[in-house]
Design a protein around this motif. Structure first.
Motif, PDB file in Angstrom:
ATOM      1  N   ASP A  41       0.832  -1.202   0.000  1.00  0.00           N
ATOM      2  CA  ASP A  41       0.000   0.000   0.000  1.00  0.00           C
ATOM      3  C   ASP A  41       0.871   1.258   0.000  1.00  0.00           C
ATOM      4  O   ASP A  41       0.609   2.214  -0.741  1.00  0.00           O
ATOM      5  CB  ASP A  41      -0.931  -0.006   1.215  1.00  0.00           C
ATOM      6  N   SER A  42       1.905   1.264   0.801  1.00  0.00           N
ATOM      7  CA  SER A  42       2.810   2.412   0.865  1.00  0.00           C
ATOM      8  C   SER A  42       3.539   2.616  -0.462  1.00  0.00           C
ATOM      9  O   SER A  42       3.771   3.758  -0.881  1.00  0.00           O
ATOM     10  CB  SER A  42       3.816   2.245   2.001  1.00  0.00           C
ATOM     11  N   ALA A  43       3.881   1.524  -1.118  1.00  0.00           N
ATOM     12  CA  ALA A  43       4.542   1.638  -2.427  1.00  0.00           C
ATOM     13  C   ALA A  43       3.617   2.307  -3.436  1.00  0.00           C
ATOM     14  O   ALA A  43       4.074   3.101  -4.277  1.00  0.00           O
ATOM     15  CB  ALA A  43       4.972   0.260  -2.925  1.00  0.00           C
ATOM     16  N   ARG A  44       2.325   2.014  -3.356  1.00  0.00           N
ATOM     17  CA  ARG A  44       1.355   2.664  -4.251  1.00  0.00           C
ATOM     18  C   ARG A  44       1.180   4.143  -3.890  1.00  0.00           C
ATOM     19  O   ARG A  44       1.081   4.998  -4.760  1.00  0.00           O
ATOM     20  CB  ARG A  44       0.006   1.962  -4.178  1.00  0.00           C
ATOM     21  N   ARG A  45       1.134   4.427  -2.600  1.00  0.00           N
ATOM     22  CA  ARG A  45       0.922   5.804  -2.149  1.00  0.00           C
ATOM     23  C   ARG A  45       2.151   6.681  -2.334  1.00  0.00           C
ATOM     24  O   ARG A  45       2.032   7.902  -2.472  1.00  0.00           O
ATOM     25  CB  ARG A  45       0.519   5.807  -0.669  1.00  0.00           C
ATOM     26  N   TYR A  46       3.324   6.077  -2.303  1.00  0.00           N
ATOM     27  CA  TYR A  46       4.577   6.818  -2.404  1.00  0.00           C
ATOM     28  C   TYR A  46       5.420   6.275  -3.558  1.00  0.00           C
ATOM     29  O   TYR A  46       6.444   5.641  -3.331  1.00  0.00           O
ATOM     30  CB  TYR A  46       5.362   6.725  -1.090  1.00  0.00           C
ATOM     31  N   PRO A  47       5.013   6.520  -4.797  1.00  0.00           N
ATOM     32  CA  PRO A  47       5.784   6.014  -5.933  1.00  0.00           C
ATOM     33  C   PRO A  47       7.203   6.599  -5.944  1.00  0.00           C
ATOM     34  O   PRO A  47       7.389   7.786  -5.635  1.00  0.00           O
ATOM     35  CB  PRO A  47       4.995   6.473  -7.157  1.00  0.00           C
ATOM     36  N   VAL A  48       8.160   5.779  -6.270  1.00  0.00           N
ATOM     37  CA  VAL A  48       9.572   6.174  -6.243  1.00  0.00           C
ATOM     38  C   VAL A  48       9.803   7.454  -7.033  1.00  0.00           C
ATOM     39  O   VAL A  48      10.459   8.385  -6.549  1.00  0.00           O
ATOM     40  CB  VAL A  48      10.470   5.032  -6.782  1.00  0.00           C
ATOM     41  N   GLU A  49       9.249   7.513  -8.229  1.00  0.00           N
ATOM     42  CA  GLU A  49       9.516   8.669  -9.089  1.00  0.00           C
ATOM     43  C   GLU A  49       8.968   9.985  -8.523  1.00  0.00           C
ATOM     44  O   GLU A  49       9.441  11.055  -8.873  1.00  0.00           O
ATOM     45  CB  GLU A  49       8.968   8.438 -10.510  1.00  0.00           C
ATOM     46  N   GLN A  50       8.026   9.920  -7.604  1.00  0.00           N
ATOM     47  CA  GLN A  50       7.452  11.134  -7.023  1.00  0.00           C
ATOM     48  C   GLN A  50       7.969  11.438  -5.613  1.00  0.00           C
ATOM     49  O   GLN A  50       7.821  12.561  -5.139  1.00  0.00           O
ATOM     50  CB  GLN A  50       5.930  11.023  -6.972  1.00  0.00           C
ATOM     51  N   THR A  51       8.535  10.451  -4.952  1.00  0.00           N
ATOM     52  CA  THR A  51       8.864  10.645  -3.533  1.00  0.00           C
ATOM     53  C   THR A  51      10.325  10.425  -3.179  1.00  0.00           C
ATOM     54  O   THR A  51      10.711  10.664  -2.027  1.00  0.00           O
ATOM     55  CB  THR A  51       8.006   9.701  -2.669  1.00  0.00           C
ATOM     56  N   ARG A  52      11.128   9.992  -4.113  1.00  0.00           N
ATOM     57  CA  ARG A  52      12.539   9.703  -3.816  1.00  0.00           C
ATOM     58  C   ARG A  52      13.222  10.921  -3.188  1.00  0.00           C
ATOM     59  O   ARG A  52      13.178  12.015  -3.718  1.00  0.00           O
ATOM     60  CB  ARG A  52      13.274   9.284  -5.076  1.00  0.00           C
ATOM     61  N   GLY A  53      13.819  10.742  -2.037  1.00  0.00           N
ATOM     62  CA  GLY A  53      14.554  11.794  -1.357  1.00  0.00           C
ATOM     63  C   GLY A  53      13.686  12.787  -0.607  1.00  0.00           C
ATOM     64  O   GLY A  53      14.206  13.753  -0.052  1.00  0.00           O
ATOM     65  N   SER A  54      12.388  12.559  -0.548  1.00  0.00           N
ATOM     66  CA  SER A  54      11.490  13.492   0.128  1.00  0.00           C
ATOM     67  C   SER A  54      10.859  12.817   1.346  1.00  0.00           C
ATOM     68  O   SER A  54      10.422  11.679   1.274  1.00  0.00           O
ATOM     69  CB  SER A  54      10.372  13.919  -0.825  1.00  0.00           C
ATOM     70  N   ALA A  55      10.765  13.565   2.438  1.00  0.00           N
ATOM     71  CA  ALA A  55      10.110  13.048   3.646  1.00  0.00           C
ATOM     72  C   ALA A  55       8.689  13.563   3.765  1.00  0.00           C
ATOM     73  O   ALA A  55       8.043  13.371   4.802  1.00  0.00           O
ATOM     74  CB  ALA A  55      10.916  13.464   4.879  1.00  0.00           C
ATOM     75  N   ALA A  56       8.189  14.200   2.714  1.00  0.00           N
ATOM     76  CA  ALA A  56       6.843  14.769   2.743  1.00  0.00           C
ATOM     77  C   ALA A  56       5.799  13.661   2.884  1.00  0.00           C
ATOM     78  O   ALA A  56       5.906  12.602   2.268  1.00  0.00           O
ATOM     79  CB  ALA A  56       6.584  15.573   1.482  1.00  0.00           C
ATOM     80  N   LYS A  57       4.793  13.918   3.691  1.00  0.00           N
ATOM     81  CA  LYS A  57       3.688  12.977   3.892  1.00  0.00           C
ATOM     82  C   LYS A  57       2.765  13.046   2.688  1.00  0.00           C
ATOM     83  O   LYS A  57       2.505  14.107   2.143  1.00  0.00           O
ATOM     84  CB  LYS A  57       2.934  13.366   5.173  1.00  0.00           C
ATOM     85  N   HIS A  58       2.245  11.899   2.300  1.00  0.00           N
ATOM     86  CA  HIS A  58       1.311  11.831   1.173  1.00  0.00           C
ATOM     87  C   HIS A  58      -0.003  12.469   1.595  1.00  0.00           C
ATOM     88  O   HIS A  58      -0.471  12.232   2.705  1.00  0.00           O
ATOM     89  CB  HIS A  58       1.085  10.365   0.772  1.00  0.00           C
ATOM     90  N   PRO A  59      -0.592  13.287   0.726  1.00  0.00           N
ATOM     91  CA  PRO A  59      -1.872  13.937   1.103  1.00  0.00           C
ATOM     92  C   PRO A  59      -3.014  12.944   1.265  1.00  0.00           C
ATOM     93  O   PRO A  59      -3.032  11.902   0.717  1.00  0.00           O
ATOM     94  CB  PRO A  59      -2.137  14.903  -0.044  1.00  0.00           C
TER      95      PRO A  59
END
Length: 112
Positions: free
Chosen positions: A94-112
């Protein structure tokens, strides 16, 4: 994981503690143990926290607290009929779907 679950269950049964091992009580005990783990890191710098296991005394305390957390989490999952490994793998998917690598790599931002 199955071996640990059986050993923790047997430990409780041998002492007739299953009567106390309600989900509420186990959750509260788990929270208490997590609090004790947090206390081991509370005043450490990031560098000190990364090196905590190189200190024999502190490392021993951290290992013991992680053991307590694991035991209570294992017991809680057993009482509730949850397969811990399956639950973790499902959550990871589920987390992999919510935080795709290409959009979240290197970011600690929480998914909306």
């Amino acid at each position: 994981m199955e071996n640990l679950t059986h050993r923790v269950r047997a430990f409780a049964e041998e002492r007739d503690w299953q009567q106390f091992h309600t989900p509420k009580n186990l959750t509260m005990a788990l929270a208490g143990e997590v609090g004790e783990l947090i206390a081991e890191f509370q005043w450490l710098t990031p560098k000190q926290s990364a090196a905590v296991m190189s200190d024999q005394d502190a490392g021993s305390r951290v290992r013991a607290e992680i053991g307590d957390v694991m035991i209570y989490l294992t017991r809680l999952a057993d009482v509730l009929g949850i397969d811990l490994v399956e639950a973790a793998l499902t959550k990871l998917e589920d987390s992999a779907r919510r935080y795709p690598v290409e959009q979240t790599r290197g970011s600690a931002a929480k998914h909306p």
